[in-house]
Design an enzyme around this catalytic site. Structure first.
Site, PDB file in Angstrom:
ATOM      1  CB  CYS A  18      42.497  42.809  39.939  1.00 15.47           C
ATOM      2  SG  CYS A  18      40.748  43.165  39.662  1.00 15.47           S
ATOM      3  CB  ALA A  54      38.736  43.446  43.036  1.00 13.39           C
TER       4      ALA A  54
END
Ligand code: CFM
Length: 541
Positions: A55, A58
């Site tokens: 994501c 991240a």
């Protein structure tokens, strides 16, 4: 090894029509007769498909800002987001003259631990209190606050909280609106992190450059398994000074003065091309794409850097270091090359390694039959020349583009940074690809496969059909291959090994690959398709 079209057709067959149409555009079988073929990339994953992507949070917290060793990075959100992005990437850090051991925070995990009442009534107060606490307890030089999905949904004003905290504590407290759902993958998070570091950190120092030194920055290198230490060892040995690394084993103190560099080296183009371009626009510093994975690639990179300096001493010293290192590592690599040569590999990694490692595998006599990226953009496959033709969709528009102007005091022309005349600089540019990146496609062999956002099902099908000798991927996908009797190696974290960059890294990698190929363990696994099914019968029985 060329791949049959039938294998691909069979793989796509079980998909519904719409999905089949979508996935076809993300798969390119290289036809050397044609020019560079277009691939679809950086678009949404089809819902329901088990993607290997991460994501936005991240990409921002885990990839770009997390490794900065002397900044405390607070995850504003639920504890799970913080816990699962902590301590898994193997980006190493150590104390040095600039950063004492007590100011390295990577071993700790900081999170506001949002609970239901905070979601209902807002988490701004909790965040402000947490910043006060970490400043009081740890006295960091700077603090990052990274947002997770719920923060964007409830509308906490991160910017307002961090602005107040900056004034209160007199240190930079930076807000990253990197909610997980932004963009289509972690790539969006890279861009957001690049923007905030460029706006708030890079160029904020007041160091003066020593005119007798040639200063480099190493961008897009995260010191996984000690990679950047090995790269820096080589660069220092040649006589360069490395001002800052983005962001492996980096310190905010060093980053502030990265604007004094003569040249930016770009290792991972995908995660850091934004800063390379913005520094060029703001300060005029040129950038050079390099690759320190594989002996031949390292030699080319070192020679390109030396050429850009235009300095005979660097050019001579580069050849001395190459000769010395080759004499040391090539005999060892040759020993392992005998085991590896002729073997095939499947490489599926994030956004740059599937290309970088092809050089090292080529050194070992191996062929990459499938190469793919989780979240790369078209330019990572096809080269930077396609950038003007990339359509900006709503997902990309979500990520702000900074309006960067030349710095009135610090901007210099590229050739002035390099202490060269304009004529000499132009002449060097005709030989060295400054400011360019060719992408993965030109390095693939005819008939091999390039695949974008390869999902769990496709990886399984391709391994089953092509039976590569080695599967290079991450922790999410390696076990698929291993259960099928194919050895797998993590190219994100290197399992527990590394460094793999530089001359020492090439030796380590050759050893690990030869070990993987020769371990007898895989002979004891019977792949499921060769076994009589134990689960006979059907669901309704
Ligand atoms: Fe760049 Fe990376 Fe990569 Fe990347 Fe990553 Fe990584 Fe990677 Mo894992 S920054 S794009 S977001 S080289 S964490 S160090 S290995 S997916 S190929």
């Amino acid at each position: 090894m060329a791949i049959n079209q039938e294998v691909l057709d069979e793989m796509l067959l079980p998909y519904p029509d719409k999905v089949q149409k979508n996935r076809t555009k993300h798969i390119v079988r290289k036809n050397p007769e044609e020019g560079c073929q277009q691939i679809e990339a950086n678009t949404r994953t089809v819902p329901g498909i088990i993607s290997q992507r991460g994501c936005c949070y991240a990409g921002c917290k885990g990839v770009v800002v997390g490794p900065i060793k002397d900044m405390i990075t607070i995850t504003h959100g639920p504890v799970g987001c913080a816990y699962y992005s902590w301590g898994t990437r193997r980006n190493k850090a150590r104390a040095d003259d600039i950063t004492p051991p007590e100011q390295i925070y990577g071993a700790m995990c900081f999170v506001t631990d949002m609970q239901e009442p905070d979601i209902v009534f807002g988490g701004e107060k909790k965040l402000a209190k947490m910043i006060d606490e970490v400043v009081e307890m740890f006295h960091p030089r700077a603090v990052n606050v990274c947002a997770t999905c719920p923060i964007g949904l409830i509308g906490d004003d991160l910017g307002a909280v961090t602005k107040k905290a900056t004034e209160k504590h007199g240190i930079p407290v930076l807000a990253y609106n990197c909610e997980g759902y932004k963009g289509v993958s972690q790539s969006a998070g890279h861009h957001i992190a690049n923007n905030i570091l460029m706006e708030n950190v890079i160029g904020s120092g007041d160091a003066e450059k020593n005119p007798s030194e040639f200063v480099l920055n190493l961008l897009g290198e995260y010191n996984i398994g000690g990679d950047s230490w090995e790269i820096e060892r080589i660069l220092h040995d040649i006589g360069y000074r490395v001002q800052g690394v983005l962001t492996g084993d980096s310190s905010v103190e060093e980053m502030k003065n990265m604007h004094i560099a003569n040249l930016n080296l770009v290792m991972c183009h995908r995660s850091i091309n934004y800063i390379a371009e913005m520094m060029e626009e703001k300060y005029g510093i040129p950038w050079l794409k390099i690759n320190f994975i594989g002996v031949e690639a390292i030699k080319k990179s070192l020679r390109d850097i030396a050429q850009v300096t235009g300095d005979e001493t660097f050019i001579r010293r580069t050849e001395e270091v190459i000769a010395r290192e080759e004499a040391r590592v090539l005999p060892v690599i040759e020993h392992y090359r005998k085991i590896c040569t002729g073997k095939t590999a499947f490489a599926f990694v994030g956004g740059s390694r599937s290309h970088h490692y092809q050089y090292l595998l080529k050194d070992l006599g191996m062929e990459v039959v499938v190469a793919g990226y989780e979240f790369a953009h078209r330019d990572d496959y096809e080269g930077r020349s396609v950038i003007p033709t990339i359509k900006t969709d709503a997902d990309s528009k979500n990520i702000p583009e900074l309006d960067i102007k030349p710095d009135p005091e610090l901007y210099k022309e590229a050739h002035e940074h390099l202490n060269l005349t304009k004529e000499k600089f132009d002449e060097i540019c005709s030989r060295v690809p400054l400011g360019n990146y060719e992408g993965m496609y030109p390095d693939m062999n005819g008939g091999t496969l390039m695949i974008d956002d390869c999902n769990h099902y496709e990886a399984e099908q391709l391994v089953k059909e092509l039976k590569p000798d080695l599967f290079f991927a991450g922790v999410r996908d390696k076990y698929i291959a291993q259960k099928m009797g194919v050895p797998a190696k993590q190219l994100h974290s290197y399992d527990y090994s590394g460094p793999y960059a530089g001359f020492n890294g090439a030796m380590n990698f050759a050893r690990d690959v030869a070990n993987a190929l020769t371990t007898p363990a895989w002979k004891f696994i019977i792949p499921p398709w060769e076994k009589e099914s134990e689960n006979k019968g059907d669901i309704n029985a």
